[in-house]
Design a protein around this motif. Structure first.
Motif, PDB file in Angstrom:
ATOM      1  N   THR A   3       0.822  -1.224   0.000  1.00  0.00           N
ATOM      2  CA  THR A   3       0.000   0.000   0.000  1.00  0.00           C
ATOM      3  C   THR A   3       0.855   1.273   0.000  1.00  0.00           C
ATOM      4  O   THR A   3       0.322   2.371  -0.116  1.00  0.00           O
ATOM      5  N   LEU A   4       2.173   1.112   0.171  1.00  0.00           N
ATOM      6  CA  LEU A   4       3.041   2.302   0.182  1.00  0.00           C
ATOM      7  C   LEU A   4       3.385   2.722  -1.243  1.00  0.00           C
ATOM      8  O   LEU A   4       3.864   1.912  -2.036  1.00  0.00           O
ATOM      9  N   THR A   5       3.139   3.962  -1.573  1.00  0.00           N
ATOM     10  CA  THR A   5       3.484   4.467  -2.910  1.00  0.00           C
ATOM     11  C   THR A   5       4.678   5.412  -2.846  1.00  0.00           C
ATOM     12  O   THR A   5       5.251   5.771  -3.852  1.00  0.00           O
ATOM     13  N   LYS A   6       5.027   5.846  -1.620  1.00  0.00           N
ATOM     14  CA  LYS A   6       6.178   6.755  -1.450  1.00  0.00           C
ATOM     15  C   LYS A   6       6.993   6.276  -0.256  1.00  0.00           C
ATOM     16  O   LYS A   6       6.487   5.547   0.596  1.00  0.00           O
ATOM     17  N   SER A   7       8.242   6.738  -0.194  1.00  0.00           N
ATOM     18  CA  SER A   7       9.048   6.340   0.965  1.00  0.00           C
ATOM     19  C   SER A   7       8.739   7.232   2.183  1.00  0.00           C
ATOM     20  O   SER A   7       8.945   6.824   3.317  1.00  0.00           O
ATOM     21  N   ILE A   8       8.272   8.468   1.956  1.00  0.00           N
ATOM     22  CA  ILE A   8       7.909   9.354   3.079  1.00  0.00           C
ATOM     23  C   ILE A   8       6.421   9.678   2.949  1.00  0.00           C
ATOM     24  O   ILE A   8       5.972  10.201   1.921  1.00  0.00           O
ATOM     25  N   ASN A   9       5.664   9.344   3.972  1.00  0.00           N
ATOM     26  CA  ASN A   9       4.210   9.510   3.914  1.00  0.00           C
ATOM     27  C   ASN A   9       3.716  10.311   5.120  1.00  0.00           C
ATOM     28  O   ASN A   9       4.157  10.073   6.247  1.00  0.00           O
ATOM     29  N   SER A  10       2.812  11.245   4.837  1.00  0.00           N
ATOM     30  CA  SER A  10       2.248  12.037   5.942  1.00  0.00           C
ATOM     31  C   SER A  10       1.163  11.242   6.654  1.00  0.00           C
ATOM     32  O   SER A  10       0.313  10.622   6.000  1.00  0.00           O
ATOM     33  N   ILE A  11       1.225  11.267   7.972  1.00  0.00           N
ATOM     34  CA  ILE A  11       0.159  10.643   8.766  1.00  0.00           C
ATOM     35  C   ILE A  11      -0.232  11.602   9.891  1.00  0.00           C
ATOM     36  O   ILE A  11       0.494  12.558  10.171  1.00  0.00           O
ATOM     37  N   PHE A  12      -1.372  11.344  10.523  1.00  0.00           N
ATOM     38  CA  PHE A  12      -1.854  12.227  11.596  1.00  0.00           C
ATOM     39  C   PHE A  12      -2.239  11.393  12.805  1.00  0.00           C
ATOM     40  O   PHE A  12      -3.019  10.441  12.684  1.00  0.00           O
ATOM     41  N   PHE A  13      -1.662  11.766  13.953  1.00  0.00           N
ATOM     42  CA  PHE A  13      -2.081  11.146  15.209  1.00  0.00           C
ATOM     43  C   PHE A  13      -3.165  12.022  15.830  1.00  0.00           C
ATOM     44  O   PHE A  13      -3.048  13.256  15.796  1.00  0.00           O
ATOM     45  N   LYS A  14      -4.160  11.375  16.372  1.00  0.00           N
ATOM     46  CA  LYS A  14      -5.173  12.135  17.093  1.00  0.00           C
ATOM     47  C   LYS A  14      -5.313  11.538  18.494  1.00  0.00           C
ATOM     48  O   LYS A  14      -5.573  10.334  18.638  1.00  0.00           O
ATOM     49  N   VAL A  15      -5.073  12.397  19.495  1.00  0.00           N
ATOM     50  CA  VAL A  15      -5.178  11.947  20.883  1.00  0.00           C
ATOM     51  C   VAL A  15      -6.410  12.636  21.478  1.00  0.00           C
ATOM     52  O   VAL A  15      -6.533  13.859  21.415  1.00  0.00           O
ATOM     53  N   SER A  16      -7.336  11.847  22.022  1.00  0.00           N
ATOM     54  CA  SER A  16      -8.593  12.437  22.528  1.00  0.00           C
ATOM     55  C   SER A  16      -8.903  11.921  23.922  1.00  0.00           C
ATOM     56  O   SER A  16      -8.614  10.766  24.262  1.00  0.00           O
ATOM     57  N   ASP A  17      -9.514  12.784  24.704  1.00  0.00           N
ATOM     58  CA  ASP A  17      -9.971  12.391  26.038  1.00  0.00           C
ATOM     59  C   ASP A  17     -11.298  11.643  25.895  1.00  0.00           C
ATOM     60  O   ASP A  17     -12.149  12.022  25.081  1.00  0.00           O
ATOM     61  N   SER A  18     -11.477  10.595  26.686  1.00  0.00           N
ATOM     62  CA  SER A  18     -12.688   9.780  26.545  1.00  0.00           C
ATOM     63  C   SER A  18     -13.928  10.511  27.073  1.00  0.00           C
ATOM     64  O   SER A  18     -15.027  10.297  26.592  1.00  0.00           O
ATOM     65  N   GLU A  19     -13.735  11.414  28.072  1.00  0.00           N
ATOM     66  CA  GLU A  19     -14.890  12.084  28.675  1.00  0.00           C
ATOM     67  C   GLU A  19     -15.327  13.320  27.908  1.00  0.00           C
ATOM     68  O   GLU A  19     -16.512  13.586  27.747  1.00  0.00           O
ATOM     69  N   ASP A  20     -14.347  14.109  27.470  1.00  0.00           N
ATOM     70  CA  ASP A  20     -14.673  15.381  26.822  1.00  0.00           C
ATOM     71  C   ASP A  20     -14.061  15.396  25.421  1.00  0.00           C
ATOM     72  O   ASP A  20     -12.845  15.577  25.270  1.00  0.00           O
ATOM     73  N   PRO A  21     -14.888  15.241  24.393  1.00  0.00           N
ATOM     74  CA  PRO A  21     -14.335  15.205  23.021  1.00  0.00           C
ATOM     75  C   PRO A  21     -13.662  16.515  22.602  1.00  0.00           C
ATOM     76  O   PRO A  21     -12.891  16.540  21.653  1.00  0.00           O
ATOM     77  N   ASN A  22     -13.968  17.597  23.332  1.00  0.00           N
ATOM     78  CA  ASN A  22     -13.307  18.873  22.993  1.00  0.00           C
ATOM     79  C   ASN A  22     -11.831  18.874  23.386  1.00  0.00           C
ATOM     80  O   ASN A  22     -11.056  19.694  22.910  1.00  0.00           O
ATOM     81  N   ILE A  23     -11.484  17.949  24.319  1.00  0.00           N
ATOM     82  CA  ILE A  23     -10.073  17.867  24.708  1.00  0.00           C
ATOM     83  C   ILE A  23      -9.401  16.849  23.792  1.00  0.00           C
ATOM     84  O   ILE A  23      -9.446  15.632  24.022  1.00  0.00           O
ATOM     85  N   SER A  24      -8.851  17.348  22.719  1.00  0.00           N
ATOM     86  CA  SER A  24      -8.163  16.458  21.776  1.00  0.00           C
ATOM     87  C   SER A  24      -7.090  17.261  21.057  1.00  0.00           C
ATOM     88  O   SER A  24      -7.135  18.487  21.031  1.00  0.00           O
ATOM     89  N   SER A  25      -6.128  16.543  20.500  1.00  0.00           N
ATOM     90  CA  SER A  25      -5.046  17.227  19.805  1.00  0.00           C
ATOM     91  C   SER A  25      -4.588  16.386  18.624  1.00  0.00           C
ATOM     92  O   SER A  25      -4.505  15.158  18.726  1.00  0.00           O
ATOM     93  N   LYS A  26      -4.338  17.056  17.511  1.00  0.00           N
ATOM     94  CA  LYS A  26      -3.918  16.351  16.298  1.00  0.00           C
ATOM     95  C   LYS A  26      -2.467  16.698  16.034  1.00  0.00           C
ATOM     96  O   LYS A  26      -2.062  17.850  16.243  1.00  0.00           O
ATOM     97  N   TYR A  27      -1.693  15.734  15.592  1.00  0.00           N
ATOM     98  CA  TYR A  27      -0.270  15.986  15.363  1.00  0.00           C
ATOM     99  C   TYR A  27       0.159  15.327  14.063  1.00  0.00           C
ATOM    100  O   TYR A  27      -0.062  14.140  13.845  1.00  0.00           O
ATOM    101  N   LYS A  28       0.773  16.131  13.214  1.00  0.00           N
ATOM    102  CA  LYS A  28       1.228  15.590  11.925  1.00  0.00           C
ATOM    103  C   LYS A  28       2.594  14.938  12.100  1.00  0.00           C
ATOM    104  O   LYS A  28       3.486  15.498  12.747  1.00  0.00           O
ATOM    105  N   SER A  29       2.742  13.732  11.517  1.00  0.00           N
ATOM    106  CA  SER A  29       4.033  13.056  11.583  1.00  0.00           C
ATOM    107  C   SER A  29       4.315  12.371  10.239  1.00  0.00           C
ATOM    108  O   SER A  29       3.603  12.629   9.256  1.00  0.00           O
TER     109      SER A  29
END
Ligand code: SF4
Ligand code: SF4
Length: 475
Positions: A441-467
């Motif tokens: 499934t890899l078409t390139k050697s460097i691929n952008s991905i996104f991590f999303k970390v979220s709190d289970s109680e409050d969906p407003n408490i979340s953060s996205k990080y590009k890697s």
């Protein structure tokens, strides 16, 4: 014309006024200045701006959301400013705030000289309050000098004790208040009053008491001259367009007290009363030109205007004006002056940065470190695996239970993934995760991905990080 304070005000020197243009009086501590106090527009402005310091004294007792509104909690490494909480990760914002404040000082200096010194600086304000007390207890300068020179009597001892006690009380309040920005204010008062305060609190208090008492009570304008770095560098921020209290020499000279038989048309408007010198807290005679020690407080303007009123001449013999204006040059618009443009531009950048930071403050911050050695491994089933360390900072006022998701590549799987990870309040937790992607499934050697970390109680408490997801070179 008789003015009780128009006599010589600088102790130890006959004020032989030198009329040479290049006379520049700098009191380097060899004289004691006893400035007179008179009412006027700039005196009122001074009191109004000085009263802003009352916020300093009341600030620590204001509560907000169950905590002290402004608290620099060094022990727990977080700063509360009303509903904003800054963590060590946000310290860049404090740096920007300091740059912002420094540049505000530069801009105001370029526009109106040491206006900060004259109206806001704690040294000037505290000195003004200390000399106000002195004036009320010992009387105007002539009486103060007499009292100082008089032998020690019961009355003199009493006056001096009351004065120094009031000074020390203000110094103590200043010191305790400073400490109260770094520890709970009520707790700190109890610790001091029960003599149980920690050593660092006592040392801070001692430092502030000594500095306030000595600087405002004794050194006064000498602090500005000898200790203040800003006073030293202010000259480079001035230009001929900077407005400063300036003596209108063309209109004022030749000065004269107009003795009997003298015609006023033969003289300028200055009646040589010396009141502008008498009120100057730094002992300057501005009639010899703008001077290094001038803190641009405008009190000499009040003094001179009051005299002009009495002799029926127009006010403004001393006024806020630029050197160019005094030479009759046309006024330059404020925002066409290069140094104002440069200072304001940098100010704007700093302000934008602070605003951006404040708008992006969250209850959680996330950073992702991609394993460098090796960048990826090829697993036995042919898929490619990358390793990451996700650092999650819990800035909320409770424990967070976070889940981690990732997106960006088809068929991507997270190995060893826990459904929820608990992060205690105020802690940073590193979480190691492995991502696995089928090579097909890899078409390139460097691929952008996104991590999303979220709190289970409050969906407003979340953060996205590009890697990045790294793979082998694809032909
Ligand atoms: S010269 Fe005038 S403006 Fe300057 S410090 Fe003295 S009183 Fe204030
Ligand atoms: S400038 Fe004004 S206050 Fe100063 S000596 Fe002349 S008349 Fe008096």
């Amino acid at each position: 014309m008789e003015y009780s304070e128009q006599e010589q005000v600088v102790e130890g020197k006959a004020q032989a006024v030198d009329l040479q243009d290049d006379y520049w009086h700098v009191n380097a501590g060899d004289e004691k200045v006893h400035a007179s106090r008179i009412k006027g527009r700039f005196r009122t402005y001074k009191w109004l701006t000085a009263s802003l310091w009352l916020f300093y004294f009341f600030g620590p007792y204001v509560r907000w959301d169950g905590h002290q509104a402004v608290l620099f909690d060094i022990v727990n490494r977080k700063f509360h400013i009303f509903s904003i909480t800054l963590w060590p990760q946000d310290v860049w914002m404090l740096s920007l705030a300091l740059i912002f404040l420094a540049l505000t000082l530069f801009v105001t200096t370029a526009i109106a000289g040491r206006i900060f010194c004259g109206y806001f600086c704690f040294q000037t304000v505290w000195t003004d309050v200390f000399t106000f007390i002195e004036d009320k207890l010992e009387g105007p300068p002539s009486k103060r000098r007499k009292l100082d020179a008089a032998p020690w009597t019961g009355r003199k001892i009493l006056i001096k004790i009351v004065k120094h006690t009031l000074w020390i009380v203000i110094a103590v309040l200043t010191g305790v208040t400073f400490g109260a920005y770094f520890a709970d204010a009520h707790w700190l008062w109890v610790q001091y009053l029960t003599l149980k305060a920690p050593l660092v609190a006592w040392l801070t208090l001692l430092f502030f008491v000594v500095c306030t008492y000595v600087f405002a009570g004794f050194m006064r304008e000498q602090v500005c001259f000898w200790l203040c770095p800003y006073a030293r560098i202010q000259g480079v921020m001035y230009d001929p367009e900077t407005i400063l209290p300036t003596y209108d020499k063309k209109r004022a000279e030749p000065r004269s007290r107009l003795k009997k038989g003298q015609k006023s048309e033969d003289f300028g408007d200055c009646v040589d009363c010396n009141l502008c010198v008498a009120v100057c807290p730094t002992g300057i005679d501005l009639r010899h030109g703008q001077q290094e020690g001038c803190i641009t407080c405008g009190l000499c303007i009040d003094a001179c205007d009051s005299i002009m009123d009495k002799v029926n001449r127009p006010k403004g013999l001393i006024r806020y004006a630029s050197l160019d204006e005094m030479e009759g040059k046309p006024k330059v618009k404020l925002f066409t002056r290069p140094r104002v443009i440069i200072y304001v531009s940098v100010l704007f950048v700093a302000f934008t940065g602070i605003l951006y930071g404040l708008m992006n403050l969250g209850a959680m911050s996330v950073s992702v470190l991609h394993e460098r050695q090796p960048l990826f491994v090829r697993l036995s089933d042919g898929s490619i695996q990358n390793k990451y360390i996700i650092k999650v900072v819990n800035k909320a006022e409770r424990k967070l239970n976070v889940s981690i998701d990732v997106e960006g590549l088809e068929g991507m799987e997270m190995a060893g993934k826990k459904s929820l990870t608990s992060i205690p309040k105020g802690k940073v937790l590193p979480i190691t995760v492995f991502l696995k992607v089928p090579l097909s499934t890899l078409t390139k050697s460097i691929n952008s991905i996104f991590f999303k970390v979220s709190d289970s109680e409050d969906p407003n408490i979340s953060s996205k990080y590009k890697s990045m997801f790294m793979g082998p070179k694809i032909d």
